[in-house]
Write an enzyme that holds these catalytic residues in place. Structure first.
Site, PDB file in Angstrom:
ATOM      1  N   ILE A 169     -14.949  33.378  80.079  1.00  0.00           N
ATOM      2  CA  ILE A 169     -14.964  34.248  78.899  1.00  0.00           C
ATOM      3  C   ILE A 169     -14.965  35.686  79.380  1.00  0.00           C
ATOM      4  CG2 ILE A 169     -16.158  34.868  76.768  1.00  0.00           C
ATOM      5  CD1 ILE A 169     -17.412  32.123  76.729  1.00  0.00           C
ATOM      6  N   HIS A 170     -13.776  36.276  79.414  1.00  0.00           N
ATOM      7  CA  HIS A 170     -13.620  37.675  79.822  1.00  0.00           C
ATOM      8  C   HIS A 170     -13.553  38.553  78.572  1.00  0.00           C
ATOM      9  CE1 HIS A 170      -9.299  37.300  78.928  1.00  0.00           C
ATOM     10  NE2 HIS A 170      -9.393  36.105  79.489  1.00  0.00           N
ATOM     11  N   ALA A 171     -13.165  39.790  78.705  1.00  0.00           N
ATOM     12  CA  ALA A 171     -13.255  40.767  77.615  1.00  0.00           C
ATOM     13  C   ALA A 171     -12.499  40.365  76.350  1.00  0.00           C
ATOM     14  CB  ALA A 171     -12.770  42.135  78.093  1.00  0.00           C
ATOM     15  N   PRO A 198     -11.422  37.274  75.098  1.00  0.00           N
ATOM     16  CA  PRO A 198     -12.055  36.232  74.288  1.00  0.00           C
ATOM     17  C   PRO A 198     -13.461  36.602  73.825  1.00  0.00           C
ATOM     18  CG  PRO A 198     -11.801  35.491  76.549  1.00  0.00           C
ATOM     19  CD  PRO A 198     -11.077  36.788  76.419  1.00  0.00           C
ATOM     20  N   ALA A 199     -14.176  37.414  74.587  1.00  0.00           N
ATOM     21  CA  ALA A 199     -15.510  37.852  74.156  1.00  0.00           C
ATOM     22  C   ALA A 199     -15.399  38.670  72.872  1.00  0.00           C
ATOM     23  CB  ALA A 199     -16.192  38.658  75.255  1.00  0.00           C
TER      24      ALA A 199
END
Length: 88
Positions: free
Chosen positions: A14-16, A18-19
């Site tokens: 979960i990177h930027a 999808p966050a």
């Protein structure tokens, strides 16, 4: 209260992007929604909270939803983790 475990299938975790999508999703609901990884639990109301978990592909996380619209929220979160996360 609804609790469900998910294995992160996206290799990047979960990177930027999808966050941000996850925060936007949970803000649509009145229920309190939290994410737990190992012994750390965060509220899903901040992208920085999510990024601080450093969730990678293959990690197992638990989502806990508690509130008046928890069934609808659980359904939306389920779609996010099972269908959308790997495409973001």
């Amino acid at each position: 209260m609804i609790s469900k475990e998910y294995t992160i299938l996206a290799p990047e975790g979960i990177h930027a992007r999808p966050a941000t999508a996850l925060v936007r999703l949970v803000k649509k609901f009145k229920s309190g929604i939290s994410l737990k990884k190992d012994d750390k639990t965060i509220q899903l109301n901040s992208m920085l909270n999510i990024l601080a978990l450093s969730t990678k592909g293959g990690d197992v996380v638990s989502v806990v939803i508690d509130g008046e619209d928890e069934i609808e929220a659980a359904s939306a979160v389920d779609v996010f983790f099972n269908e959308q996360l790997s495409t973001l």
